[in-house]
Design a protein around this motif. Sequence first.
Motif, PDB file in Angstrom:
ATOM      1  N   HIS A  67       0.839  -1.192   0.000  1.00 16.45           N
ATOM      2  CA  HIS A  67       0.000   0.000   0.000  1.00 16.45           C
ATOM      3  C   HIS A  67       0.877   1.246   0.000  1.00 16.45           C
ATOM      4  N   GLN A  68       0.258   2.393  -0.281  1.00 15.39           N
ATOM      5  CA  GLN A  68       0.973   3.664  -0.320  1.00 15.39           C
ATOM      6  C   GLN A  68       0.236   4.732   0.479  1.00 15.39           C
ATOM      7  N   ILE A  81      -0.065   8.734  -0.420  1.00 17.67           N
ATOM      8  CA  ILE A  81      -1.384   9.320  -0.704  1.00 17.67           C
ATOM      9  C   ILE A  81      -1.631  10.520   0.200  1.00 17.67           C
ATOM     10  N   ASN A  82      -1.374  10.363   1.492  1.00 20.64           N
ATOM     11  CA  ASN A  82      -1.552  11.490   2.420  1.00 20.64           C
ATOM     12  C   ASN A  82      -0.685  12.682   2.021  1.00 20.64           C
ATOM     13  N   LYS A  83       0.530  12.393   1.596  1.00 24.17           N
ATOM     14  CA  LYS A  83       1.455  13.458   1.206  1.00 24.17           C
ATOM     15  C   LYS A  83       0.937  14.233  -0.001  1.00 24.17           C
ATOM     16  N   ILE A  84       0.472  13.544  -1.036  1.00 20.86           N
ATOM     17  CA  ILE A  84       0.033  14.265  -2.228  1.00 20.86           C
ATOM     18  C   ILE A  84      -1.323  14.938  -2.023  1.00 20.86           C
ATOM     19  N   ALA A 136       2.020   1.567  -9.350  1.00 18.60           N
ATOM     20  CA  ALA A 136       2.592   0.830  -8.224  1.00 18.60           C
ATOM     21  C   ALA A 136       1.570  -0.022  -7.467  1.00 18.60           C
ATOM     22  N   THR A 137       0.516   0.592  -6.949  1.00 21.02           N
ATOM     23  CA  THR A 137      -0.397  -0.170  -6.076  1.00 21.02           C
ATOM     24  C   THR A 137      -1.867   0.127  -6.255  1.00 21.02           C
ATOM     25  N   GLU A 177      -7.637   5.514   1.132  1.00 21.72           N
ATOM     26  CA  GLU A 177      -6.190   5.396   1.356  1.00 21.72           C
ATOM     27  C   GLU A 177      -5.769   4.043   1.923  1.00 21.72           C
ATOM     28  N   ASN A 178      -6.681   3.300   2.514  1.00 22.97           N
ATOM     29  CA  ASN A 178      -6.336   2.002   3.093  1.00 22.97           C
ATOM     30  C   ASN A 178      -6.346   0.865   2.092  1.00 22.97           C
TER      31      ASN A 178
END
Length: 131
Positions: A27-28, A32-35, A85-86, A123-124
Amino acid sequence: MTDMGELQYYVGVSVVQDKQNNRLWLHQRRYINKIVVKFGQAEAKTVATPADVNVKLIKEDGVSKLVDPTQYQSIIGSLLYLAVATRPDIAYAVGVLSKFCAKPSEAHLTAAKRVLRYLKGTENLGLELIV
């Protein structure tokens, strides 16, 4: 060569290993939170789908104003990395949006921000691999 233990994080992808069930979960969430924060969608409401099926994006609609292509391209680049990626669930929407990188309009930017809002709410999600 040094053994640093089990892989936990690699080029923006978090790896969770479940050895009992022979599964890997990729997962990322952090990316995701960063972008989402970087592109100003941290306080936005989430949406259930990455694209609105009722909206047909075209090159120039004659109504929407052009926006800064650098910002739009930055959003699309970040979304493409996630899709490859995911997050294959956003691949189609991002592929459609990537066609408008040369002359993006407000309609295109709104659609790109919708994908960010979808990611914020999901996001999860990630990939579960059986090894």
